[in-house]
Motif scaffolding. Structure first.
Motif, PDB file in Angstrom:
ATOM      1  N   ASN A 297       0.887  -1.283  -0.019  1.00 28.61           N
ATOM      2  CA  ASN A 297      -0.007  -0.036   0.055  1.00 28.61           C
ATOM      3  C   ASN A 297       0.851   1.243   0.103  1.00 28.61           C
ATOM      4  O   ASN A 297       0.459   2.293   0.526  1.00 28.61           O
ATOM      5  N   ARG A 301      -1.592   6.470  -0.788  1.00 30.34           N
ATOM      6  CA  ARG A 301      -2.106   7.952  -0.654  1.00 30.34           C
ATOM      7  C   ARG A 301      -1.934   8.776  -1.732  1.00 30.34           C
ATOM      8  O   ARG A 301      -2.588   9.705  -2.035  1.00 30.34           O
ATOM      9  N   GLU A 302      -0.961   8.509  -2.681  1.00 36.39           N
ATOM     10  CA  GLU A 302      -0.681   9.525  -3.944  1.00 36.39           C
ATOM     11  C   GLU A 302      -1.894   9.020  -4.592  1.00 36.39           C
ATOM     12  O   GLU A 302      -2.491   9.981  -5.397  1.00 36.39           O
ATOM     13  N   THR A 305      -5.051  11.001  -3.404  1.00 34.27           N
ATOM     14  CA  THR A 305      -4.750  12.569  -3.780  1.00 34.27           C
ATOM     15  C   THR A 305      -5.197  12.743  -5.098  1.00 34.27           C
ATOM     16  O   THR A 305      -5.470  13.951  -5.466  1.00 34.27           O
TER      17      THR A 305
END
Length: 428
Positions: A297, A301-302, A305
């Motif tokens: 993982n 997060r990217e 976003t």
């Protein structure tokens, strides 16, 4: 003791041999006992045990020999004795033995590999190999041709003697030992020794064969295996010098190791197409990228976003039910109706039509005339003929169903009962 006075063949079973004389080598046992006495050794190998022995056979030992036992076998060969050691695929590693410690002193060793045939030929298992062009001596080839029959001089270039070498390993043979059998140009690995022989100046011989299955009851009668056993046994029990074997000028390839293809097949990028022009490092494991297909993982997060930047609503993926479209062939009406096979006509020639369509009265008349004509020549009535007459009358008059099979007495009884019941109706 002189070798000519020895008349015993010892089969060793002290090392938990895989091939037992009375279980797997019954055919070999029957052939040996006609000429020599056979003994089975289950204790430690000593000079006293080999005192009267001409041939010592270790058929697939699965335990280690002691250093003293190897010394005894070495002295036994120096004094004119014969030693034969048979093993199988995997060599010392799979059999958990140390026979190479003894054989290497005489220019022989059994490898930890297996002989294979890449294509099917007579046997289904690739380790049950048929070896052609693997005979290393002219004398053995001559014996095979004589016992096989045929004009071999005319077909020498077309047909070669063959033998079965199942579940066996290859050998390393160097001088002063010689190779009697090889894998030939077809069996993998190519042109590698399968049977090695060392001849001592005193007359003793030491032989190593990489397949004990070769003379197993399952395979000894296949191809030329029986002829090879007879030749080897005569070679080991008779005083035949090495120069009489007429060794062939065969080419022995170097022993090369094959890569572990099973391990390599499980690794990514095994073909290394992108690295053809690159230098291969000393540590070959650095060539493989073990993290190419890892799951983590780190980039989650990217990704989230990116949804916000693109003003796209972030939702978890849902399972979409697949829809399979199966094309069906276009249906067409049948132009011609189906043709059914007609039933065969009854076999009328097998029936007596006069008897089948005649009335009961006519049948009774025919039966009575038949029995009266047969009884005219006799004064007394035959009881069996009378019984037959009553049973046939009951059948014609249908006194009882055919499945009951009443006797003559039962038929008369049933007819009497019916007559009595008929008379009762008149009185009532």
């Amino acid at each position: 003791m002189d070798g000519s006075t020895r008349n015993c063949v010892i089969f060793d079973q002290s090392k938990n041999e895989l091939f037992k004389l009375h279980d797997n080598y019954k055919t070999v046992h029957r052939k040996i006992k006609n000429d020599l006495r056979i003994e089975v050794n289950k204790s430690e190998i000593t000079e006293a045990i080999l005192k009267d022995a001409r041939l010592f056979i270790a058929s697939g030992p699965q335990e280690n020999f002691t250093e003293d036992e190897f010394k005894v076998l070495k002295i036994f060969a120096q004094n004119g004795g014969q030693v034969m050691i048979l093993l199988g695929e995997g060599g010392e590693t799979d059999f958990n033995t140390n026979v190479n410690f003894f054989l290497e002193e005489f220019g022989m060793s059994i490898n930890a590999d297996v002989a294979l045939r890449a294509s099917y030929y007579k046997f289904f298992h690739p380790k049950e190999v048929i070896v052609s062009e693997g005979i290393g001596t002219q004398s053995l080839m001559k014996v095979i041709r004589e016992q096989s029959g045929g004009d071999w001089d005319q077909i020498d270039e077309i047909i070669k003697p063959e033998f079965v070498y199942p579940f066996g390993a290859t050998l390393n043979v160097i001088a002063p030992a010689v190779s009697l059998l090889t894998t030939g140009p077809v069996v993998y690995p190519f042109n590698r020794p399968l049977c090695g022989l060392f001849c001592h100046p005193s007359g003793g011989k030491i032989m190593a064969i990489g397949s004990g299955h070769m003379f197993h009851d399952r395979y000894i009668c296949e191809e030329s295996n029986m002829i090879i056993w007879d030749y080897i046994f005569r070679l080991m029990t008779e005083e035949i010098p090495l120069n009489q074997l007429q060794l062939n000028d065969i080419e022995i390839f170097d022993n090369t190791l094959s890569p572990n293809t099973i391990y390599l097949a499980d690794q990514p990028k095994i073909c290394l197409v992108e690295a053809i022009d690159c230098e291969i490092p000393a540590d070959f494991k650095k060539i493989f990228d073990m993290h190419l297909h890892s799951i983590n993982n780190n980039s989650l997060r990217e990704v989230i976003t990116t949804y916000e930047k693109l003003d796209v609503q972030y939702e978890s993926l849902k399972i979409i039910k697949p829809q399979f479209e199966i094309p069906l062939p276009q249906l067409q009406l049948a132009v011609f109706p189906p043709v059914f096979t007609d039933l065969q006509s009854p076999a009328l020639e097998l029936f007596d039509l006069d008897e089948a369509f005649s009335t009961e009265k006519a049948q009774l008349v025919q039966l009575t005339n038949k029995c009266l004509l047969a009884a005219e020549d006799r004064r007394n009535v035959d009881e069996n003929e009378l019984k037959y007459f009553i049973e046939e009358c009951g059948r014609i008059l249908n006194v009882a169903p055919p499945e009951e099979q009443l006797s003559a007495r039962d038929i008369l009884h049933r007819i009497g009962v019916r007559i009595t019941q008929y008379k009762k109706l008149d009185r009532e």
